[in-house]
Design an enzyme around this catalytic site. Structure first.
Site, PDB file in Angstrom:
ATOM      1  N   SER A 209       0.964  -1.312   0.170  1.00  0.00           N
ATOM      2  CA  SER A 209       0.078   0.019  -0.012  1.00  0.00           C
ATOM      3  C   SER A 209       0.961   1.233  -0.140  1.00  0.00           C
ATOM      4  O   SER A 209       1.547   1.386  -0.872  1.00  0.00           O
ATOM      5  CB  SER A 209      -0.898   0.023   0.977  1.00  0.00           C
ATOM      6  N   ASP A 344     -10.450  -3.333  -5.066  1.00  0.00           N
ATOM      7  CA  ASP A 344      -9.850  -2.644  -4.038  1.00  0.00           C
ATOM      8  C   ASP A 344     -10.662  -1.382  -3.834  1.00  0.00           C
ATOM      9  O   ASP A 344     -10.589  -0.480  -4.639  1.00  0.00           O
ATOM     10  CB  ASP A 344      -8.374  -2.247  -4.402  1.00  0.00           C
ATOM     11  N   HIS A 375      -8.464  -4.501  -0.483  1.00  0.00           N
ATOM     12  CA  HIS A 375      -7.101  -3.869  -0.108  1.00  0.00           C
ATOM     13  C   HIS A 375      -6.321  -4.738   0.819  1.00  0.00           C
ATOM     14  O   HIS A 375      -6.485  -4.664   2.008  1.00  0.00           O
ATOM     15  CB  HIS A 375      -7.276  -2.433   0.416  1.00  0.00           C
TER      16      HIS A 375
END
Length: 429
Positions: A209, A344, A375
């Protein structure tokens, strides 16, 4: 009185039964739609150039070409995958044993990372270290990091995991600064320590991320940063904060709600270091900053009022422009695997044009887009209960193993390690 007037019509029970069936059908329809139960499973959608390296990688890392199959009842919902990752992290996560390292920075900050030695020899016999950058506000004690580190250790990898500045609740800040969206200083300090301490080790760079943005920016900032790096893997990053900020204010896929939750978490981290971050400011400045912080309902408000000031950016636009890897990632020459999920809820579909275009133009880049995974979820499992290891864990280690095998069988002049290439060129000269 006519007794027949009080007799219930035989049509009424049938009507009530019909209403019940309609209600049940409606609920089932909503469940099927919300959980995407009719959505198919498929292998990741891959964008890459046909080269000997890409052919070898796809052959040697089967996770990239086989179906990713999430748990049947809930795994096709990106929201549930994301929520389960956010609340649980991982199932039955292990507790790998590491050593916490402290690195003083030139501005008075103290970077920390946790070092985990391999549990055995790597299959190639080489000394390989994974340098890992977690997601926003995360650190080595998070369950998804612990699960991945344990898995990588068992495969013969040393792991160094950055603890984002200010993320660990029991570690005080030593300067009025904490981690930001794209600051690479702490990650660079950790990588430098590993290179000095283990002069024979080669590096595999991994970012999750926000960490994916940081590692790609780090590699692209300076070619020296790519020396002794075999490859890089980025999972679920958004590539451009400037482009993402507009999508984070939209209610599509409940993105505005996720924005609020992440902003609330950032508030807690900042307030836990209130004295270190605001102690040197005047009373009026502190009151104004804290007032804006308390009333913020989005990450953008926090970034504009607090985060951008740590590095002296004059505006939110400048902060997002300079801290996004989209302006640096094209400079990365080592093999690069970029992974995102189509469902996501945090990364808008429009942002995926960045890695797709990059992979189509650059021979060292492979972009893998899964249908499901949310995610940082990517849970696997038969029906209801997910497995401890996720598809994400397996694909990172599988890709790393394939790159190590490729490096072992190639002559030095065809190595992906830039430092080896340069020495080879020097010897020829």
């Amino acid at each position: 009185l006519n007794a027949d007037a009080y007799t219930i019509s035989p049509e009424l029970p049938a009507m009530f039964d019909g209403m019940k069936m309609a209600a049940v059908a409606t609920v089932l329809y909503i469940i099927v739609r919300c959980l995407n139960l009719k959505s198919p499973t498929a292998p990741p959608d891959l964008t890459y150039q046909d080269t000997p390296l890409s052919r070898f990688l796809l052959k040697s890392c089967p996770q990239l070409t086989k179906e990713y199959i999430p748990p049947l009842l809930w795994g096709k919902s990106g929201h549930l995958q994301t929520a389960l990752y956010g609340k649980l992290g991982r199932v039955s996560s292990p507790n790998p044993s590491g050593v916490r390292m402290y690195l003083p920075m030139v501005d008075g900050a103290t970077a920390t990372f946790d070092l985990f030695e391999p549990m055995g020899n790597h299959q190639t016999g080489a000394d390989i270290t994974m340098v890992i950058c977690p997601g926003i506000g995360n650190h080595s004690e998070k369950h998804y990091i612990r699960t991945f580190v344990d898995y990588a250790q068992k495969d013969g990898y040393r792991c160094a995991v950055l603890n984002h500045l200010g993320a660990l609740p029991n570690i005080e800040l030593t300067s009025p600064r904490m981690f930001t969206y794209g600051c690479t200083w702490e990650f660079s300090s950790m990588v430098g320590y590993i290179k000095r301490t283990y002069p024979q080790t080669q590096l595999i760079v991994v970012g999750f991320s926000l960490g994916g943005n940081i590692v790609c920016k780090f590699l692209g900032e300076n070619m020296v940063n790519q020396e002794r790096v075999l490859c890089c893997v980025s999972i679920c990053q958004g590539y451009s904060a400037l482009r993402a900020q507009e999508t984070f204010l939209q209610w599509d896929q409940f993105r505005r709600f996720y924005n609020f939750l992440m902003a609330d978490n950032m508030k807690k981290i900042i307030l836990s270091h209130r004295h270190s971050l605001f102690g040197g400011s005047s009373g009026k400045t502190i009151d104004a900053d804290l007032s804006r912080l308390y009333t913020a309902t989005s990450l953008m408000q926090i970034d504009d009022n607090i985060m951008r000031k740590f590095h002296g950016h004059s505006s939110l636009k400048e902060y997002y422009e300079k801290e996004s890897c989209v302006h640096y990632i094209h400079n990365v020459k080592v093999p690069l695997l970029l992974v995102n999920s189509a469902d996501d809820p945090l990364v808008h579909d429009s942002l995926l044009a960045i890695p797709r275009t990059l992979a189509a133009k650059k021979s060292n880049v492979v972009f893998a887009l899964t249908l499901h995974g949310g995610h940082l979820g990517f849970f696997e499992g038969a029906v209801l209960f997910p497995q401890p290891l996720t598809w994400m864990d397996k694909v990172i280690v599988g890709y790393a193993n394939a790159m190590c095998q490729w490096e072992k069988q190639k002559p030095p002049c065809q190595s992906t390690d830039l430092s080896t290439k340069s020495s080879c060129t020097t010897e020829k000269a």
